[in-house]
Motif scaffolding. Structure first.
Motif, PDB file in Angstrom:
ATOM      1  N   PRO A 434       0.794  -1.236   0.000  1.00 13.09           N
ATOM      2  CA  PRO A 434       0.000   0.000   0.000  1.00 13.09           C
ATOM      3  C   PRO A 434       0.823   1.281   0.000  1.00 13.09           C
ATOM      4  O   PRO A 434       0.306   2.342  -0.301  1.00 13.09           O
ATOM      5  CB  PRO A 434      -0.828  -0.117   1.295  1.00 13.09           C
ATOM      6  CG  PRO A 434      -0.048  -1.045   2.165  1.00 13.09           C
ATOM      7  CD  PRO A 434       0.597  -2.022   1.252  1.00 13.09           C
ATOM      8  N   LEU A 435       2.122   1.192   0.334  1.00 15.56           N
ATOM      9  CA  LEU A 435       2.955   2.400   0.408  1.00 15.56           C
ATOM     10  C   LEU A 435       3.903   2.511  -0.783  1.00 15.56           C
ATOM     11  O   LEU A 435       4.852   3.304  -0.735  1.00 15.56           O
ATOM     12  CB  LEU A 435       3.750   2.399   1.724  1.00 15.56           C
ATOM     13  CG  LEU A 435       2.900   2.399   3.003  1.00 15.56           C
ATOM     14  CD1 LEU A 435       3.777   2.296   4.229  1.00 15.56           C
ATOM     15  CD2 LEU A 435       2.040   3.652   3.075  1.00 15.56           C
ATOM     16  N   ALA A 436       3.665   1.749  -1.830  1.00 12.68           N
ATOM     17  CA  ALA A 436       4.532   1.785  -3.009  1.00 12.68           C
ATOM     18  C   ALA A 436       4.589   3.204  -3.577  1.00 12.68           C
ATOM     19  O   ALA A 436       3.568   3.854  -3.746  1.00 12.68           O
ATOM     20  CB  ALA A 436       4.034   0.807  -4.061  1.00 12.68           C
ATOM     21  N   GLY A 437       5.805   3.679  -3.854  1.00 14.04           N
ATOM     22  CA  GLY A 437       5.999   5.008  -4.424  1.00 14.04           C
ATOM     23  C   GLY A 437       6.237   6.091  -3.393  1.00 14.04           C
ATOM     24  O   GLY A 437       6.716   7.173  -3.728  1.00 14.04           O
ATOM     25  N   ASN A 438       5.938   5.834  -2.121  1.00  5.85           N
ATOM     26  CA  ASN A 438       6.159   6.833  -1.065  1.00  5.85           C
ATOM     27  C   ASN A 438       7.623   6.840  -0.624  1.00  5.85           C
ATOM     28  O   ASN A 438       8.295   5.805  -0.639  1.00  5.85           O
ATOM     29  CB  ASN A 438       5.259   6.562   0.142  1.00  5.85           C
ATOM     30  CG  ASN A 438       3.800   6.825  -0.172  1.00  5.85           C
ATOM     31  OD1 ASN A 438       3.472   7.805  -0.825  1.00  5.85           O
ATOM     32  ND2 ASN A 438       2.919   5.948   0.276  1.00  5.85           N
ATOM     33  N   ARG A 511      11.417  -5.663   4.276  1.00  5.14           N
ATOM     34  CA  ARG A 511      10.020  -6.076   4.216  1.00  5.14           C
ATOM     35  C   ARG A 511       9.421  -6.156   5.601  1.00  5.14           C
ATOM     36  O   ARG A 511       9.955  -6.830   6.493  1.00  5.14           O
ATOM     37  CB  ARG A 511       9.870  -7.424   3.514  1.00  5.14           C
ATOM     38  CG  ARG A 511       8.424  -7.921   3.469  1.00  5.14           C
ATOM     39  CD  ARG A 511       8.228  -8.939   2.355  1.00  5.14           C
ATOM     40  NE  ARG A 511       9.031 -10.130   2.546  1.00  5.14           N
ATOM     41  CZ  ARG A 511       8.641 -11.195   3.257  1.00  5.14           C
ATOM     42  NH1 ARG A 511       7.454 -11.183   3.841  1.00  5.14           N
ATOM     43  NH2 ARG A 511       9.415 -12.248   3.382  1.00  5.14           N
ATOM     44  N   VAL A 512       8.297  -5.441   5.794  1.00  8.07           N
ATOM     45  CA  VAL A 512       7.532  -5.472   7.034  1.00  8.07           C
ATOM     46  C   VAL A 512       6.090  -5.800   6.652  1.00  8.07           C
ATOM     47  O   VAL A 512       5.405  -4.981   6.034  1.00  8.07           O
ATOM     48  CB  VAL A 512       7.597  -4.129   7.788  1.00  8.07           C
ATOM     49  CG1 VAL A 512       6.711  -4.174   9.019  1.00  8.07           C
ATOM     50  CG2 VAL A 512       9.030  -3.796   8.172  1.00  8.07           C
ATOM     51  N   GLY A 513       5.625  -7.011   6.994  1.00  6.43           N
ATOM     52  CA  GLY A 513       4.309  -7.424   6.539  1.00  6.43           C
ATOM     53  C   GLY A 513       4.278  -7.507   5.023  1.00  6.43           C
ATOM     54  O   GLY A 513       5.163  -8.106   4.402  1.00  6.43           O
ATOM     55  N   LYS A 514       3.281  -6.849   4.413  1.00  6.01           N
ATOM     56  CA  LYS A 514       3.174  -6.848   2.952  1.00  6.01           C
ATOM     57  C   LYS A 514       3.872  -5.657   2.313  1.00  6.01           C
ATOM     58  O   LYS A 514       3.867  -5.529   1.097  1.00  6.01           O
ATOM     59  CB  LYS A 514       1.690  -6.842   2.556  1.00  6.01           C
ATOM     60  CG  LYS A 514       0.941  -8.086   2.973  1.00  6.01           C
ATOM     61  CD  LYS A 514      -0.511  -8.020   2.538  1.00  6.01           C
ATOM     62  CE  LYS A 514      -1.275  -9.259   2.967  1.00  6.01           C
ATOM     63  NZ  LYS A 514      -2.714  -9.197   2.589  1.00  6.01           N
ATOM     64  N   ALA A 515       4.434  -4.770   3.123  1.00  4.71           N
ATOM     65  CA  ALA A 515       5.104  -3.575   2.609  1.00  4.71           C
ATOM     66  C   ALA A 515       6.584  -3.855   2.392  1.00  4.71           C
ATOM     67  O   ALA A 515       7.263  -4.420   3.264  1.00  4.71           O
ATOM     68  CB  ALA A 515       4.920  -2.415   3.577  1.00  4.71           C
TER      69      ALA A 515
END
Length: 522
Positions: A434-438, A511-515
């Motif tokens: 969900p944080l891709a690109g940040n 990697r933390v969880g799915k991020a």
């Protein structure tokens, strides 16, 4: 620092001033504007069955007097044809190279349906003229039904049956289509992906159907058969053939079909021929593919009940076809032209609409806007606001940007943006999840990752992530960057290896969880 703040304020004012001259699409589009953006990508699909009728018949008896023969020609064997019969459907272009999304049942091959269509054509073109010649009148509905039953009972067979699919685009071009991927309607997910030759086609962007909620407004665009029939000498000009019909409604419900596949219900009319057309949200994005409606019974009862396949289901089949939906140059120029027109800058809009015609001749709406621009310019409507030559505007913007960059470079060189003793420690850049690109800069105080927004600067909404999961911070001497796992139950990974504590190096993946994050020394 006060000088820097003043400089930032000045830069903001200058950029805001100059950006007012640049064409920009309105943040909120009216429904009419949204329709103008999306309709050029909607296409009319025709599929034709072609075949011969092999009839090994006895003589036909008169429908008026079964004992009196009148089709004397039907002794022995007859091979008639070829006969050609078809239907219409809708679709929309999702890639400028001619990839089209439609309903699967529109492009799936159904031999039973094709045979029935050919037999009806045989009845219409071969049997009925003989009836009229012998009886001196047209048969009534019951007689037509009896004749058709007679053909079937006498063993008429359709042979050499083939099916071809053609696409008519809004600029009156026709193309033979190839089927790339198609689902079986009986198994749900009524989706087909087809391809036509060519390039620079207008496209329709795909939205996210997971965000759709009951009550959301939408429009359905397509070519319902009842309207298309009116262009066959029954009231409408043939010029209207490729003008799509638009119906408005809301999302009535999100349900499951007979296979357990999600479908979205709408009160926007979906009639025969609408199948394969897009359901479009208020952002101008396709959120579904029209599949089927409740039919004439529902309309007689005063209701409208249509179903469409969620676009996220359709994306699965698009991926199977190895297609990545995207817009093209025609779309970019067309959107710029519309924005200029909506801002009242008709001279500039005229030039852009002419460019659209260069890339995609006979564009469905560009010609209309070219005529309107010329009319408004002739009336002296040259545009809103202060007119400035584009070449001069470009030169001013370039000079301002270069000057700002030079000043910022000199300030950075002097260390004006850094506090005493402060160093740069790099950053984490979101790669997946969900944080891709940040981008998250690492400060001297450290960078915490977890679910607790009150304690963590990087918040990962994931059940397997702890409230405070990991800490990224510089070492005391500031020469290295360390990462620590703070979770007692769930690990933190660096380059797919679970760690308790480790040193981060340029290019490491965290990697933390799915991020997933990339560490960069910037």
């Amino acid at each position: 620092m006060k000088k820097i703040k003043k400089l930032c304020i000045l830069v903001t004012i200058l950029l805001g001033y100059f950006s007012s001259f640049a064409p920009a699409q309105p943040r909120v589009l009216s429904q009419q504007q949204m329709v103008e953006l999306v309709t050029p990508a909607v296409v009319f699909i025709e599929f034709f069955y072609k075949g011969y009728v092999y009839y090994k018949g006895q003589r036909f008896g008169s429908m008026r007097d079964p004992g009196q023969p009148f089709f004397e020609a039907f002794f022995g064997t007859v091979k008639a044809g070829p006969f050609e019969e078809g239907k219409g459907a809708s679709g929309f272009i999702i890639h400028p190279d001619g990839y089209i999304l439609t309903a699967g049942h529109c492009v799936q091959d159904y031999p039973e349906e094709g045979s029935m269509l050919i037999l009806y054509a045989f009845l219409r073109d071969y049997i009925l003229p003989s009836f009229v010649q012998q009886a001196g009148r047209m048969p009534d509905e019951k007689e037509v039904q009896n004749l058709f039953k007679k053909i079937i009972s006498e063993g008429a067979q359709v042979i050499d049956l083939t099916k071809e699919i053609y696409v008519r685009t809004g600029n009156w071009s026709a193309y033979k289509a190839d089927v790339l991927v198609v689902s079986e309607f009986k198994k749900g997910k009524d989706i087909g992906v087809i391809k036509i030759p060519g390039k620079n086609f207008p496209t329709l962007p795909l939205g996210d159907s997971d965000t759709v909620k009951e009550g959301d407004e939408l429009i359905v665009i397509g070519y319902p058969g009842i309207v298309q029939d009116l262009t066959s000498g029954r009231g409408l000009s043939v010029v209207s053939l490729l003008i799509p019909t638009i119906t408005k409604g809301i999302v009535s419900a999100v349900k499951l079909d007979f296979t357990g596949t999600p479908v979205i219900q709408t009160d926007a009319t979906i009639a025969g021929g609408n199948s394969g057309g897009p359901a479009v949200n208020t952002k101008g994005e396709a959120i579904g593919v029209c599949s089927w409606g409740a039919g004439q019974v529902a309309h007689r009862e005063g209701g409208s009940y249509g179903m469409f396949v969620p676009i996220n289901q359709a994306k699965v089949f698009v991926s199977q076809a190895a297609v990545t939906p995207q817009s093209g140059l025609t779309d970019q120029i067309y959107r710029t032209a519309l924005s200029l027109f909506w801002e009242g800058k008709f001279e500039k809009a005229l030039q852009e609409f002419k460019r659209v015609e260069e890339f995609y001749p006979r564009h469905p709406t560009a010609q209309k806007y070219i005529l309107e621009c010329n009319e408004r310019i002739a009336r002296g409507e040259t545009g809103k606001g202060f007119a400035i030559p584009s070449s001069l505007l470009t030169a001013i913007v370039v000079v301002v940007v270069l000057a700002v960059l030079l000043v910022l470079y000199l300030l950075l060189k002097k260390g004006a943006f850094l506090k005493a003793g402060q160093k740069e420690f790099g950053l984490l850049v979101g790669q997946e999840g969900p944080l891709a690109g940040n981008r998250f800069p690492i400060e001297k105080s450290g960078l915490r990752i977890g679910r607790d927004a009150s304690r963590c600067r990087i918040v990962v909404a994931d059940d397997i992530v702890s409230r405070e999961h990991a800490l990224v911070e510089p070492s005391p001497d500031g020469k290295t960057i360390r990462i620590k796992n703070l979770s007692a139950t769930n690990p933190t990974y660096v380059n797919d290896r679970a760690i308790t504590e480790a040193e981060l190096k340029e290019g490491d993946m965290v990697r933390v969880g799915k991020a997933v994050f990339l560490y960069k020394k910037e």
